[in-house]
Write an enzyme that holds these catalytic residues in place. Structure first.
Site, PDB file in Angstrom:
ATOM      1  N   CYS A 108     -48.657 -21.945  12.885  1.00  0.00           N
ATOM      2  CA  CYS A 108     -48.593 -20.553  12.434  1.00  0.00           C
ATOM      3  C   CYS A 108     -49.919 -19.831  12.650  1.00  0.00           C
ATOM      4  O   CYS A 108     -49.979 -18.602  12.552  1.00  0.00           O
ATOM      5  CB  CYS A 108     -48.203 -20.485  10.966  1.00  0.00           C
ATOM      6  SG  CYS A 108     -46.638 -21.288  10.622  1.00  0.00           S
ATOM      7  N   HIS A 255     -50.926 -14.154   7.469  1.00  0.00           N
ATOM      8  CA  HIS A 255     -49.708 -14.807   7.969  1.00  0.00           C
ATOM      9  C   HIS A 255     -48.601 -14.678   6.921  1.00  0.00           C
ATOM     10  O   HIS A 255     -48.853 -14.823   5.719  1.00  0.00           O
ATOM     11  CB  HIS A 255     -50.020 -16.282   8.256  1.00  0.00           C
ATOM     12  CG  HIS A 255     -48.808 -17.117   8.492  1.00  0.00           C
ATOM     13  ND1 HIS A 255     -47.789 -16.733   9.333  1.00  0.00           N
ATOM     14  CD2 HIS A 255     -48.435 -18.334   7.986  1.00  0.00           C
ATOM     15  CE1 HIS A 255     -46.854 -17.661   9.328  1.00  0.00           C
ATOM     16  NE2 HIS A 255     -47.217 -18.647   8.520  1.00  0.00           N
ATOM     17  N   ASN A 286     -40.613 -16.259   7.704  1.00  0.00           N
ATOM     18  CA  ASN A 286     -41.837 -16.804   8.283  1.00  0.00           C
ATOM     19  C   ASN A 286     -41.557 -17.128   9.752  1.00  0.00           C
ATOM     20  O   ASN A 286     -40.776 -18.027  10.054  1.00  0.00           O
ATOM     21  CB  ASN A 286     -42.212 -18.071   7.499  1.00  0.00           C
ATOM     22  CG  ASN A 286     -43.442 -18.777   8.051  1.00  0.00           C
ATOM     23  OD1 ASN A 286     -43.872 -18.532   9.174  1.00  0.00           O
ATOM     24  ND2 ASN A 286     -44.000 -19.675   7.259  1.00  0.00           N
TER      25      ASN A 286
HETATM   26  O1  UT7 Z   1     -46.176 -21.171   7.639  1.00  0.00           O
HETATM   27  C1  UT7 Z   1     -46.878 -22.381   7.495  1.00  0.00           C
HETATM   28  C2  UT7 Z   1     -47.658 -22.385   6.217  1.00  0.00           C
HETATM   29  N1  UT7 Z   1     -46.770 -22.654   5.145  1.00  0.00           N
HETATM   30  C3  UT7 Z   1     -47.088 -22.362   3.897  1.00  0.00           C
HETATM   31  O2  UT7 Z   1     -48.132 -21.833   3.628  1.00  0.00           O
HETATM   32  C4  UT7 Z   1     -46.079 -22.756   2.844  1.00  0.00           C
HETATM   33  C5  UT7 Z   1     -46.708 -22.917   1.504  1.00  0.00           C
HETATM   34  N2  UT7 Z   1     -45.766 -23.337   0.479  1.00  0.00           N
HETATM   35  C6  UT7 Z   1     -44.727 -22.598   0.011  1.00  0.00           C
HETATM   36  O3  UT7 Z   1     -44.467 -21.498   0.490  1.00  0.00           O
HETATM   37  C7  UT7 Z   1     -43.953 -23.148  -1.167  1.00  0.00           C
HETATM   38  O4  UT7 Z   1     -44.523 -24.386  -1.527  1.00  0.00           O
HETATM   39  C8  UT7 Z   1     -42.422 -23.329  -0.935  1.00  0.00           C
HETATM   40  C9  UT7 Z   1     -41.747 -21.977  -0.867  1.00  0.00           C
HETATM   41  C10 UT7 Z   1     -42.147 -24.126   0.332  1.00  0.00           C
HETATM   42  C11 UT7 Z   1     -41.797 -24.076  -2.129  1.00  0.00           C
HETATM   43  O5  UT7 Z   1     -42.052 -23.380  -3.337  1.00  0.00           O
HETATM   44  P1  UT7 Z   1     -42.750 -24.084  -4.594  1.00  0.00           P
HETATM   45  O6  UT7 Z   1     -42.844 -23.053  -5.625  1.00  0.00           O
HETATM   46  O7  UT7 Z   1     -44.008 -24.740  -4.136  1.00  0.00           O
HETATM   47  O8  UT7 Z   1     -41.652 -25.153  -5.017  1.00  0.00           O
HETATM   48  P2  UT7 Z   1     -41.821 -26.692  -5.386  1.00  0.00           P
HETATM   49  O9  UT7 Z   1     -41.612 -27.510  -4.153  1.00  0.00           O
HETATM   50  O10 UT7 Z   1     -43.089 -26.888  -6.179  1.00  0.00           O
HETATM   51  O11 UT7 Z   1     -40.600 -26.904  -6.364  1.00  0.00           O
HETATM   52  C12 UT7 Z   1     -40.511 -26.243  -7.630  1.00  0.00           C
HETATM   53  C13 UT7 Z   1     -39.117 -26.428  -8.199  1.00  0.00           C
HETATM   54  C14 UT7 Z   1     -38.638 -27.872  -8.205  1.00  0.00           C
HETATM   55  O12 UT7 Z   1     -37.809 -28.049  -9.346  1.00  0.00           O
HETATM   56  P3  UT7 Z   1     -38.372 -28.694 -10.701  1.00  0.00           P
HETATM   57  O13 UT7 Z   1     -38.918 -30.023 -10.301  1.00  0.00           O
HETATM   58  O14 UT7 Z   1     -39.444 -27.741 -11.171  1.00  0.00           O
HETATM   59  O15 UT7 Z   1     -37.167 -28.739 -11.578  1.00  0.00           O
HETATM   60  C15 UT7 Z   1     -37.807 -27.995  -6.957  1.00  0.00           C
HETATM   61  O16 UT7 Z   1     -36.816 -28.984  -7.059  1.00  0.00           O
HETATM   62  O17 UT7 Z   1     -38.159 -25.725  -7.404  1.00  0.00           O
HETATM   63  C16 UT7 Z   1     -37.185 -26.633  -6.881  1.00  0.00           C
HETATM   64  N3  UT7 Z   1     -36.905 -26.230  -5.499  1.00  0.00           N
HETATM   65  C17 UT7 Z   1     -35.923 -25.410  -5.141  1.00  0.00           C
HETATM   66  N4  UT7 Z   1     -34.986 -24.781  -5.853  1.00  0.00           N
HETATM   67  C18 UT7 Z   1     -34.119 -23.988  -5.194  1.00  0.00           C
HETATM   68  C19 UT7 Z   1     -37.611 -26.573  -4.392  1.00  0.00           C
HETATM   69  N5  UT7 Z   1     -37.097 -25.967  -3.298  1.00  0.00           N
HETATM   70  C20 UT7 Z   1     -36.040 -25.249  -3.741  1.00  0.00           C
HETATM   71  C21 UT7 Z   1     -35.112 -24.398  -3.096  1.00  0.00           C
HETATM   72  N6  UT7 Z   1     -34.179 -23.788  -3.865  1.00  0.00           N
HETATM   73  N7  UT7 Z   1     -35.144 -24.177  -1.762  1.00  0.00           N
END
Ligand code: UT7
Length: 340
Positions: A108, A255, A286
């Site tokens: 990216c 980005h 993205n």
């Molecule tokens: O372009 C390249 C560079 N990329 C980036 O900079 C990406 C950086 N990271 C992100 O944008 C975020 O980490 C994501 C959008 C990918 C994920 O969001 P997050 O807030 O970090 O979610 P998480 O993985 O910490 O998960 C939080 C909660 C979990 O549930 P519990 O354990 O709190 O009950 C996950 O199971 O959200 C849940 N979860 C989802 N729920 C619904 C994780 N993914 C999903 C989903 N839909 N797609």
């Protein structure tokens, strides 16, 4: 940057549509990423066609005699063949056959790397004008069931013509990488295994289930943590090497990975609330190496930013890598990409 062009694929995909397959909700996706819709290629659209379409618009919007273009840099991580690479084909599609043309892969952060290389090629006297295209079809490697990626990525292409000017419009590039964390964003199949499997199944079962999907996986929270530490430093370095103060920045174009990361970066950098910040992610998702030129184009077309303003750009992602510059924005495009 003398002119800009973009191509947004025709198919608009809502969060609700993504959730027909993905175990998620439209509300979760919007709250955690800032995305409402994204565009995915369909029909005849390919990485090659959208790259050429964005490049063509950049050439037309710049009003340049295309015989002056000396090099084309295609910034992408989704050209599926290593050989031949994409840039020479795209150059010939644009009537630029014969020029220096190469692909640049840096996830990216790719557009920032490409813009830096283009500016340095011009400063060194190697060429006068360069066409830099950031283009991705992220959907070709997207697993629609993967909660870490399926709702995030989109397809699209943006391009700029870079050329000589009286005033320096592109600062030295601030860039870097962290290979120790490289596996945080990675394809989950290696090419050789994939090809072997495809070869073995040829003529029998060509289905995705049998061959396997060359899907992109991302450890989102790990990338988020890396971004929180690395990017504020990169942003302050960009200001320092450009000789521009924070108060001189008129537009912020990070980005488009996650609207929450961008809000945090803007706050931590101490940019004033009323400084416009790109939020093309809302309706574009993205688009990796295409995200910065697409976001600039959206801001110019909608009037959120104006040609000639001083903008801070920062791309980051796979590698993990980042690249940024302080730039003077190109004029608003005469031929915008919306409704493409
Ligand atoms: O372009 C390249 C560079 N990329 C980036 O900079 C990406 C950086 N990271 C992100 O944008 C975020 O980490 C994501 C959008 C990918 C994920 O969001 P997050 O807030 O970090 O979610 P998480 O993985 O910490 O998960 C939080 C909660 C979990 O549930 P519990 O354990 O709190 O009950 C996950 O199971 O959200 C849940 N979860 C989802 N729920 C619904 C994780 N993914 C999903 C989903 N839909 N797609």
């Amino acid at each position: 940057m003398l002119g800009i062009g973009a191509y947004r694929p025709q198919r608009v995909v809502s969060n609700a549509e993504v959730c027909e397959t993905l175990d998620s909700t439209p509300e979760w996706i919007f709250e955690r990423t800032g995305i409402r819709t994204r565009r995915w290629i369909s029909g005849d659209e390919t990485l090659r066609s959208i790259s050429a379409a964005a490049g063509e618009r950049a050439l037309v919007n710049t009003g340049i005699d295309r015989t002056k273009i000396g090099a084309l840099i295609l910034c992408t991580s989704s050209w599926l063949k290593l050989t031949p690479h994409g840039a020479p084909t795209v150059a010939s599609d644009l009537g630029l056959n014969g020029i220096a043309a190469f692909d640049l892969t840096s996830g990216c952060g790719g557009f920032g790397y490409g813009l830096g290389v283009a500016a340095d090629l011009i400063r060194a006297g190697s060429v006068d004008y360069v066409l830099v295209i950031g283009a991705e079809t992220m959907t070709v490697g997207l697993d629609p069931n993967d909660r870490g990626t399926a709702m995030i990525f989109g397809d699209g292409a943006g391009a700029v013509v870079v050329g000589p000017s009286e005033e320096n419009g592109i600062s030295p590039t601030v860039w870097g990488s962290d290979g120790e964390n490289a596996e945080a964003i990675a394809q989950d199949v290696n090419f050789l295994e994939y090809m072997d499997r495809a070869q073995a199944l040829q003529g029998t079962d060509p289905s995705v289930e049998a061959i396997g999907r060359m899907a992109l996986r991302m450890e989102g929270p790990r990338v988020f943590r890396w971004a929180a530490v690395t990017l504020p430093r990169a942003l302050s370095n960009a200001l320092e090497v450009s000789g521009v103060s924070k108060e001189d920045i008129e537009v912020f174009v990070p980005h488009q990975a996650n609207a929450r990361i961008n809000e945090l970066m803007k706050k931590n950098l101490g940019l004033a609330d009323d400084i416009p910040m790109a939020n093309d992610i809302e309706n574009t998702g993205n688009t990796s190496a295409a995200s910065i030129p697409l976001a600039i184009e959206e801001m110019l077309v909608t009037g959120k930013a104006k040609g000639g303003q001083t903008a801070l750009l920062l791309g980051f992602g796979a590698g993990l890598s980042y690249a940024g510059q302080v730039v003077t924005l190109p004029p608003a495009p005469k031929e915008p990409s919306f409704g493409a």
